[in-house]
Design an enzyme around this catalytic site. Sequence first.
Site, short mmCIF file in Angstrom:
data_model
loop_
_atom_site.label_atom_id
_atom_site.label_comp_id
_atom_site.label_asym_id
_atom_site.label_seq_id
_atom_site.Cartn_x
_atom_site.Cartn_y
_atom_site.Cartn_z
N GLY A 399 33.22 45.53 46.61
CA GLY A 399 33.64 44.19 47.01
C GLY A 399 35.10 44.17 47.43
N SER A 473 41.54 34.72 42.41
CA SER A 473 40.90 35.93 42.94
C SER A 473 41.93 36.78 43.66
CB SER A 473 39.75 35.56 43.90
OG SER A 473 39.41 36.71 44.66
N ASP A 622 38.62 43.50 30.80
CA ASP A 622 37.73 44.67 30.85
C ASP A 622 37.81 45.52 29.58
OD1 ASP A 622 36.69 44.12 33.32
OD2 ASP A 622 38.25 45.21 34.41
N ARG A 653 28.43 41.42 28.00
CA ARG A 653 29.16 42.33 27.10
C ARG A 653 29.30 41.78 25.69
NH1 ARG A 653 33.45 44.85 31.44
NH2 ARG A 653 31.99 46.40 32.22
#
Length: 749
Positions: A399, A473, A622, A653
């Site tokens: 992406g 973003s 993350d 997660r």
Amino acid sequence: MSGTLFNKVAFIGLGLIGSSLARVMLQEHLATTIVASTRSKKTLQDALELGLITEGFSDPVEAVKNADLVVLALPVRATQKVLEMIQPYLSENVIITDVGSTKGNVVEAAKAVFGETLPAGFVPGHPIAGAEHTGVHAGKVDLFANHKVILTPLPSSSPLAVSKLTQMWQAAKAEVICMDVEKHDEVLAHTSHLPHLMAFNLVEQLANREDNLDIFRYAAGGFRDFSRIAASDPQMWHDIFFANKKAILNAVDGFEHQLKILRQLIEDENSQALMGLLGHAQAARQHFNHMLAKKPLMEKNKVTQQFTILPGNKTFKGKFTVPGDKSVSHRSIMFGAIAEGTTHVTGFLEGEDALATLQAFRTMGVSIEGPKNGEVTIHGVGMHGLKAPTGALYMGNSGTSMRLLSGLLSAQAFDSVMTGDASLSKRPMERIAKPLREMGAQIQTTGEKGTPPVSITGEQKLQGIHYDLPMASAQVKSGILLAGLWAAGETSVTEPEPTRDHTERMLRAFGYDVKTEGNRISLQGGGKLTATAIQVPSDISSAAFFMVGAAITEGSDVVLEAVGVNPTRTGVIEILKQMGADLTVENERIAGGEPIADIHIKGTRTLKGIHMPEDQVPLAIDEFPALFIAAACAEGQTILTGAAELRVKESDRIQVMADGLKILGVECTPTDDGIIIEGKGKAGDWSAIFGGGEIESHHDHRIAMSFSMAGLRNTGEIVITGTETVATSFPTFTQLANQAGLSIHVNED
Ligand code: NAP
């Protein structure tokens, strides 16, 4: 066993391909009755003896009576004659298919027999599988397994016929692709027919030399590999070359043209261009390697690898360099390509995503050497030096590549199209296309829901804009700023909250003035980038597993070298420090505009549970799976809130980690936006925290690597399944972890 699809199947021709399919039909019970017609009685006799058919006929007319599937498995040149014979005797709802290597002439033959309106049951096909030997004895039940079969449905073909044939080939374990007839013939001309033609031609060229005996006697492996397919059936290839004449001649012309270019480069001793060409070809081969491999690299949901970690006292020590940061790797190629001069990159992450970016710029005429051991040399072409790509730019799963390049390509003088794999093809691209259109770009997201492919018309004069990002973003911000490099006037972006600022930092490293005032980032179009050296920092997300491993192991001493400590990424350091880890950030320096440092962690004190600070959540998003392992080893409760995004990562997660922790005997409660973990640690006590058991990683690399660290404090055997994804983000993970002292055994299927 697949189950009956057809009542009576008639094969016309029962050689290598036909008899292989018949073997599949028998094994999988796809048909009640199988019959065949061939030229020679001997083949029919052999097929009866092999148990492949119940009846054999010399006359195809006899074979096709009452059949609900007719398979033409004979040379394509015989198609028309056979169709003429059998046409009056075909059942009303019969499905007719073939296996011929060319498709245009099979459709022409059918039209000559049936007229322009072809039967609804007629669906031509082509299994992309074969062998040098032919005949009924050469057939194999697994000939098509892990190979592709192309079906070329026609406008007249019924969906039912296509569906049944798809099921049939899937029962043969083939991957079925649908394509139109012309495309099939063009693709095959380049990928199969041209290579065969070249192999025949090379062997012929050498065989005609007077010293041919010596040449063949001393021929090296390369010649054997290259010429293997020249041992194929001459009659079949003779037929194919004529049957697909137009597309093959085009492919031959393309080959001659390319050969002339190569010849000239050698004659001129043009070293840089020759290296560029060979490097480009080698990279293309590597880039598409997984497509050429028989077994897909990662079949979705298929577990092919597991880690096993036994209990026992372990140490965790050493100095390590974990792989490079992906975000920075992408940008080093992009900016190096449009800079003036030669950019040397070290620490480049040779993962598929960053390689997709690298390949795209090679396709746009940039000469790039490497990557080799993380080193890449990019011969920049300047702001106006990119060349029109000859085909669509394939971005794989990346992406980042597609969104950033949307901005860059919108400003070029040529048209371009970007495509991606199945997963990228579902991701939203309008969020970048919309602001680019406001700048004057002609950009279309041609997928169904504003998704790829992305199609861009070049030669637009872009105008700088101010854009308020509706969502945080870094990719959209970067895409706009990249377009802004070529736009008239100022381009600026305001972000609702700070996102990764790798683009701004690296642009500055390439000498481009970028202003950051609060949440507003701006630049003036029309400048230039000057080549520089870029050291890609080690990825802090990969380093996080080793930080946690060291923090939970008594007497550990680990240094992670040259880790990126960009303030938009360092949440994991802050959180571990708040938990009491003995962690120091040493030797801080700037490389390629990015702050890097060595991170030193020692296992000297028991961690303590905390309420994780919400302002650090976006900066450590993350790293939470690894931090959950740390929390399990901490004394007291750890609470995470404000991390709902964790539920929509590569896996949920929160749930997946909670399931795994429970299996290993750690109490925890997942919540909507976080988790509560009851830490089992006790100050000064380094005994085991985790039990043993089987953990499903759900193909999520970070889950797999996090639970690996639990193997430093376990009483039972920990087995982690579905670990094959680890290699794509951190190929050296098990090697480095084992060097440190964690014994991970890797089992492959
Ligand atoms: P094969 O082993 O030589 O078998 C051909 C079969 O067709 C034989 O049973 C033969 O009968 C029969 N046949 C030949 N000429 C005929 C005619 N004029 N009328 C009726 N039957 C006739 O060939 P194959 O490799 O299976 O190839 C069959 C088709 O598959 C071809 O169209 C080829 O393009 C395609 N294909 C081949 C490969 C490959 O690697 N071989 C790969 C993909 C597709 P007898 O047994 O009596 O001689």
